[in-house]
Design an enzyme around this catalytic site. Sequence first.
Site, short mmCIF file in Angstrom:
data_model
loop_
_atom_site.label_atom_id
_atom_site.label_comp_id
_atom_site.label_asym_id
_atom_site.label_seq_id
_atom_site.Cartn_x
_atom_site.Cartn_y
_atom_site.Cartn_z
N PRO A 40 -70.02 116.20 95.01
CA PRO A 40 -71.16 115.49 95.60
C PRO A 40 -72.44 115.80 94.84
O PRO A 40 -72.67 116.95 94.46
CB PRO A 40 -71.24 116.07 97.02
N MET A 41 -73.24 114.79 94.57
CA MET A 41 -74.54 115.01 93.92
C MET A 41 -75.57 114.07 94.51
O MET A 41 -75.38 112.85 94.51
CB MET A 41 -74.43 114.80 92.41
N SER A 42 -76.68 114.67 94.99
CA SER A 42 -77.71 113.87 95.66
C SER A 42 -78.35 112.90 94.69
O SER A 42 -78.56 113.22 93.51
CB SER A 42 -78.77 114.78 96.28
N CYS A 128 -76.11 124.12 99.71
CA CYS A 128 -77.41 123.70 99.17
C CYS A 128 -78.37 124.89 99.13
O CYS A 128 -78.61 125.54 100.15
CB CYS A 128 -77.99 122.58 100.02
N ASN A 228 -65.06 124.97 91.75
CA ASN A 228 -66.13 124.15 91.17
C ASN A 228 -67.16 125.01 90.44
O ASN A 228 -67.50 126.08 90.89
CB ASN A 228 -66.81 123.36 92.31
N GLY A 229 -67.60 124.50 89.30
CA GLY A 229 -68.69 125.13 88.58
C GLY A 229 -68.49 125.18 87.08
O GLY A 229 -67.53 125.76 86.59
N ASP A 230 -69.37 124.49 86.37
CA ASP A 230 -69.45 124.58 84.90
C ASP A 230 -68.24 124.05 84.14
O ASP A 230 -68.03 124.43 83.00
CB ASP A 230 -69.71 126.03 84.45
N GLY A 252 -69.04 118.05 88.63
CA GLY A 252 -70.32 117.41 88.98
C GLY A 252 -71.05 116.90 87.76
O GLY A 252 -71.03 115.70 87.45
N ARG A 253 -71.66 117.82 87.01
CA ARG A 253 -72.49 117.39 85.89
C ARG A 253 -71.67 116.87 84.70
O ARG A 253 -72.15 116.01 83.96
CB ARG A 253 -73.39 118.56 85.46
#
Length: 365
Positions: A40-42, A128, A228-230, A252-253
Site C-alpha cells: 500500500p502507498m498513499s 504509519c 516487506n522492505g527494500d 512498494g517503491r
Amino acid sequence: MTNYRTFSPSLQHKIDTLKARRESIQLGSIGFDSPLLLAPMSSICTAPYRLLMEQLGAGGTVSELVSCHGINYKNDKTIKMLEIHPLEKNIGLQLFGEDPQAMADAAKFAQDCNPDTPTKFVDINMGCPVRKVVSKGGGSALLKEPVKLGKFFSTIKKELNIPLTIKIRTGWDSDSINAPEVIHIAKEEGIEFVAIHGRTRTQGYSGLASWELLEDIAKLKILPMIGNGDLHSSYMVKERMKQTDCQALMLGRGPLRDPFIFLDSYKTDEDNFHFTPTDHLEVIERFHEYLEDYCDRERTILITLRKNIVWMVAGYPNVTHFRNAMFRAADIKETMAITKEFLTELGESKKQIDHTQTFMAGGHG
Ligand SMILES: Cc1cc2nc3c(=O)[nH]c(=O)nc-3n(C[C@H](O)[C@H](O)[C@H](O)COP(=O)(O)O)c2cc1C
C-alpha cells in the site's frame, strides 16, 4: 467501462510467458495469484495504479491508507479512495485510525461500498510513522499498547464478514521490538495474515529493513506472513524468494521505478528478451487510459501521470533533459507526446538504477 487498448502482441507475449510461471498462494483464507504483492502507498495505490500492477504480475494489491473518520463523516475525497475498478481482482482496502468502534464502522462501509467488485479483505495500518497519525494513536502508535489490541481487533472483526488483516512494523523502537507479541494477539482474534515492514517506527525509512529479524519472525509461523522492505529490484526479489520463510513478499517503491519487477522476478537466464522503452510507453499509455476513467479532474490526471512517468523512466539515459521538457509541457497531450518521443528514441536501451541511492525515504507505513 472503457474498452482499453490492448498491448502489442510482443509485449503481451512477454507478459503471458512470465505470468504463466507464477504460482497462486493462499494466505489464510485469502487467495492471491502469486506471492509477490504490491504494498500500500498513499497517493499512489489508487484503482488505476493497482489495476496496472495486477496486470503486470502483482499477485494482489492493497489500497492506500484511508482514514476511518473520513469514511464515517462521508467525506467525498475519502469515499473516492475506496473505489475499486471492475477489473481488479485481488484487492484489500487499508484503513487507519485509533478508535475501535470508528474503525469497525468504517470497515463495514469499506466492505460494502463496491457491491459489484467487493474488496477481498480489510487491512489495518499499524505501521504509519507519520506524526499526524501517531499523535492521535493510529498507525504504528498501535504497536505501543499491545494490551489494547485484542479488543481493537475483535471490535472491528465483529462487523465484517470478509477477512481482516494487519500491516505492522517490527516495533516502535529498537528497545521495543514486539512484532511476535502483536501477531500472537492478532492470531487469537482471527486476523488472517500479517505484513511486516522490517523497520521500527523510530527508524522511519532510514538504514535498511532488517531481513534477519523478519526471517526470525517468519520462522515462528504464528500467522501467514508477508515480508516487506527494500526489495527494490527483480534481482533482490529473486534472491529473497530463494531463501525466505515468509509466505509472500510485498513491494512498494521497487515497482514505481520498474513496473515490470513482478514479471522480471520470474525471468531466467534462458529468456532472451527484456522489457524495452517502448514496452514502458505502452504501460504509460494504458495507465493514462485508466486515469481518464477514474479521475474527475484533468489536473489530477496530469499530475499523476507526470509523477509516475518520471519514476517509470528512471535509469534510462538522458532522463534529466526529458524530465525538464515534460514538466514544461502545457497539457496531457503534450506530456504524452514528449514521453512517446523520448522512449521511442531510446530503442532497445536497458535501465541502470543505482539502488544504493535513497529513493523516496518517507511514507505511511
Ligand atoms: C510514498 C509511500 C507511501 C506509503 N504509504 C503507505 C500506506 O498508505 N500504508 C502502508 O501501510 N504503508 C505505506 N507505505 C509503506 C510501504 O507500504 C512499505 O511498507 C515501505 O515503503 C517499505 O517497502 P519498500 O521498500 O518495498 O518500498 C508507503 C511508502 C511510501 C514510500
